[in-house]
Write an enzyme that holds these catalytic residues in place. Structure first.
Site, PDB file in Angstrom:
ATOM      1  N   GLY A   1      89.509   2.043 -38.677  1.00  0.00           N
ATOM      2  CA  GLY A   1      88.371   2.802 -39.190  1.00  0.00           C
ATOM      3  C   GLY A   1      87.783   2.136 -40.425  1.00  0.00           C
ATOM      4  N   SER A   2      88.647   1.621 -41.288  1.00  0.00           N
ATOM      5  CA  SER A   2      88.171   0.964 -42.511  1.00  0.00           C
ATOM      6  C   SER A   2      87.299  -0.241 -42.172  1.00  0.00           C
ATOM      7  CB  SER A   2      89.357   0.504 -43.364  1.00  0.00           C
ATOM      8  OG  SER A   2      90.175   1.601 -43.691  1.00  0.00           O
TER       9      SER A   2
ATOM     10  N   ASN B   1      88.614  14.115 -44.828  1.00  0.00           N
ATOM     11  CA  ASN B   1      90.017  13.928 -44.498  1.00  0.00           C
ATOM     12  C   ASN B   1      90.961  14.745 -45.364  1.00  0.00           C
ATOM     13  OD1 ASN B   1      88.631  11.796 -46.076  1.00  0.00           O
ATOM     14  ND2 ASN B   1      90.712  11.171 -46.596  1.00  0.00           N
TER      15      ASN B   1
ATOM     16  N   GLN C   1      87.725  11.452 -38.962  1.00  0.00           N
ATOM     17  CA  GLN C   1      88.461  12.719 -38.850  1.00  0.00           C
ATOM     18  C   GLN C   1      87.894  13.629 -37.763  1.00  0.00           C
ATOM     19  OE1 GLN C   1      91.283  13.828 -40.240  1.00  0.00           O
ATOM     20  NE2 GLN C   1      91.533  11.928 -41.376  1.00  0.00           N
TER      21      GLN C   1
ATOM     22  N   SER D   1      88.557   5.816 -35.503  1.00  0.00           N
ATOM     23  CA  SER D   1      89.818   5.101 -35.527  1.00  0.00           C
ATOM     24  C   SER D   1      90.794   5.772 -34.568  1.00  0.00           C
ATOM     25  CB  SER D   1      90.374   5.118 -36.951  1.00  0.00           C
ATOM     26  OG  SER D   1      91.594   4.428 -36.983  1.00  0.00           O
ATOM     27  N   ALA D   2      91.334   4.995 -33.632  1.00  0.00           N
ATOM     28  CA  ALA D   2      92.133   5.558 -32.541  1.00  0.00           C
ATOM     29  C   ALA D   2      93.380   6.311 -33.008  1.00  0.00           C
ATOM     30  CB  ALA D   2      92.532   4.449 -31.572  1.00  0.00           C
TER      31      ALA D   2
ATOM     32  N   THR E   1      90.058 -12.329 -30.952  1.00  0.00           N
ATOM     33  CA  THR E   1      90.463 -12.000 -29.585  1.00  0.00           C
ATOM     34  C   THR E   1      90.654 -10.494 -29.461  1.00  0.00           C
ATOM     35  OG1 THR E   1      91.475 -14.152 -29.301  1.00  0.00           O
ATOM     36  CG2 THR E   1      92.233 -12.403 -27.818  1.00  0.00           C
TER      37      THR E   1
ATOM     38  N   CYS F   1      99.432   8.400 -54.790  1.00  0.00           N
ATOM     39  CA  CYS F   1     100.465   8.374 -55.805  1.00  0.00           C
ATOM     40  C   CYS F   1     100.482   6.986 -56.440  1.00  0.00           C
ATOM     41  CB  CYS F   1     101.809   8.643 -55.147  1.00  0.00           C
ATOM     42  SG  CYS F   1     103.071   9.171 -56.283  1.00  0.00           S
TER      43      CYS F   1
HETATM   44  C1  LIG Z   1      91.819   7.440 -41.851  1.00  0.00           C
HETATM   45  C2  LIG Z   1      90.395   7.390 -42.290  1.00  0.00           C
HETATM   46  C3  LIG Z   1      89.708   6.172 -42.435  1.00  0.00           C
HETATM   47  C4  LIG Z   1      90.402   4.848 -42.272  1.00  0.00           C
HETATM   48  O1  LIG Z   1      90.819   4.601 -40.976  1.00  0.00           O
HETATM   49  P1  LIG Z   1      91.947   3.457 -40.736  1.00  0.00           P
HETATM   50  O2  LIG Z   1      91.957   3.275 -39.267  1.00  0.00           O
HETATM   51  O3  LIG Z   1      93.216   4.029 -41.262  1.00  0.00           O
HETATM   52  O4  LIG Z   1      91.488   2.261 -41.481  1.00  0.00           O
HETATM   53  C5  LIG Z   1      88.388   6.206 -42.779  1.00  0.00           C
HETATM   54  N1  LIG Z   1      87.743   7.368 -42.971  1.00  0.00           N
HETATM   55  C6  LIG Z   1      88.352   8.559 -42.837  1.00  0.00           C
HETATM   56  C7  LIG Z   1      87.580   9.805 -43.030  1.00  0.00           C
HETATM   57  C8  LIG Z   1      89.701   8.609 -42.500  1.00  0.00           C
HETATM   58  O5  LIG Z   1      90.312   9.784 -42.381  1.00  0.00           O
END
Ligand SMILES: *Cc1c(COP(=O)(O)O)cnc(C)c1O
Length: 380
Positions: free
Chosen positions: A71-72, A151, A179, A199-200, A237, A325
């Site tokens: 997702g990042s 999130n 999310q 993000s899967a 790839t 943290c």
């Molecule tokens: C988890 C999350 C991400 C990041 O996804 P990753 O696959 O862990 O890099 C980005 N945005 C939100 C809102 C998330 O909850």
């Protein structure tokens, strides 16, 4: 000790059916999709099939789906890619103070390159003001990026209204739907969404696979250079097994959407209700209506969130504070601070995110333990 997992906003277990679909692509059908012999070409076709499945679910075109590593990365590709490709048209971006670090840090990076970013402050319920968003638009605004659902506190933003504003002013609209995906039906046409990240591993798929939807009319540059994969827009790839797992996980999420939402909403509401009944001086964070069904974020005044998590861990309970943290001290969450929670109170937050496999029995165990630990920590 048996693990009771209540941190589904952090990650989820890969669904067994998803895993089964993935397995043949590790050691049997391992061909490189760019190769010219059949075991490679077959995998290229497999990727197209799964790309189509995902495009159908989002209601976009197949060529608008790009596979990434998380997702990042999708957030980075979309924000940097669109910003740099459109900098001759304007340098202003609008986002919110409660985005995930993948958006906030990317915006900070873009600021170093001359982009100006407006970070909208949400109201005390964690929802952004649509009128303020409209007022912050200038003739230099090229992109609006507002997360679909948060999130930490689970609040759902007025995505349809934002899409309408973006359309009216001809500004590109991206939403971080990491999310929301799997919990809400998202139709990018209906919501006027130009770009979206997912993000899967947040919807019972594998870790290490992200998807970026980018409308074919939006110019963007690639961030990762190299080979010609993903229409020359993202080198590397393809993660064939991961792509297959992502498509399968999304299909399962769509099929079971109402059933899963009803189930986790019941558990969440039961937990929140019991907390209100049993424990005094608590604050429930975020709008209770415009909210993901599985999210409960509560501050227990006077309790150290870090200690609370450590005690829960002793009981086999996985949860989160929503804050990062560092050096043994819990930094108060930027989301809670943005919605006006005082720093001290923000340090007492507990985020519980329910998932498909949680049961009423698990939830009772959680409730009893939170009650016991909060009381003990308060008296200690
Ligand atoms: C988890 C999350 C991400 C990041 O996804 P990753 O696959 O862990 O890099 C980005 N945005 C939100 C809102 C998330 O909850």
């Amino acid at each position: 000790m048996e693990i009771k997992y209540f941190d589904h906003a952090a990650t989820t277990a890969v669904d067994k059916k998803v895993l089964e679909t993935m397995i043949p692509y590790f050691s049997e059908n391992y061909g490189n999709p760019s190769s010219l012999y059949s075991i490679g070409k077959t995998n290229k076709e497999i990727i197209t099939i799964y790309r189509m499945k995902i495009a159908n679910i989002l209601n976009c075109k197949v060529n608008e789906i790009y596979f990434t590593s998380c997702g990042s990365e999708s957030d980075n590709l979309i924000l940097k890619g669109i910003a740099f490709a459109n900098k001759n048209y304007g340098n202003h971006i609008i986002t919110t103070q409660i985005e995930h670090p993948a958006i906030l840090e990317t915006c900070k990076y873009l600021e170093k390159f001359g982009f100006r970013v407006t970070y909208l402050k949400p109201n005390s319920n964690g929802i952004i003001d649509i009128n303020e968003l409209e007022r912050s638009i200038t003739r230099n605004t090229i992109l609006i990026s507002v997360m679909f659902a948060n999130n930490e506190i689970g609040t759902i933003q007025p995505i349809k209204e934002i899409g309408e504003i973006a359309k009216k002013y001809k500004i590109y609209f991206h939403t971080d739907a990491v999310q929301a995906m799997g919990n809400i039906n998202i139709d990018v046409k209906k919501y006027n969404i130009g770009a979206l990240s997912m993000s899967a591993h947040k919807f019972y798929g594998p870790k290490g696979v992200g998807v970026a939807y980018i409308n074919e009319n939006i110019p963007f540059i690639r961030i990762q250079d190299g080979g010609h994969q993903e229409k020359n827009k993202r080198a590397g790839t393809e993660n064939v097994a991961g792509i297959v797992g992502t498509g399968k996980a999304l299909e399962l999420a769509k099929e079971g959407l109402n059933k899963y939402n009803d189930h986790i909403r019941k558990l969440r509401d039961f937990y929140v209700h019991e907390m209100q009944k049993r424990i005094s001086y608590i604050k429930i964070n975020g709008d209770m209506e415009k909210r993901l069904s599985g999210n409960a974020n509560i501050c227990f005044s006077g309790v150290d969130g870090g200690k609370l998590l450590a005690e829960l861990d002793e009981k086999g309970i996985c949860a989160s504070s929503g804050s990062a943290c560092s050096a043994g001290l819990l930094n108060p969450s930027h989301v809670l601070l943005a919605i006006g929670v005082p720093t001290r109170l923000a340090r007492s937050s507990l985020r519980i995110t329910f998932g498909r496999e949680n049961t009423l029995e698990d939830t009772r165990y959680l409730i009893d333990n939170v009650e016991e630990i909060v009381n003990r920590l308060r008296n200690g």
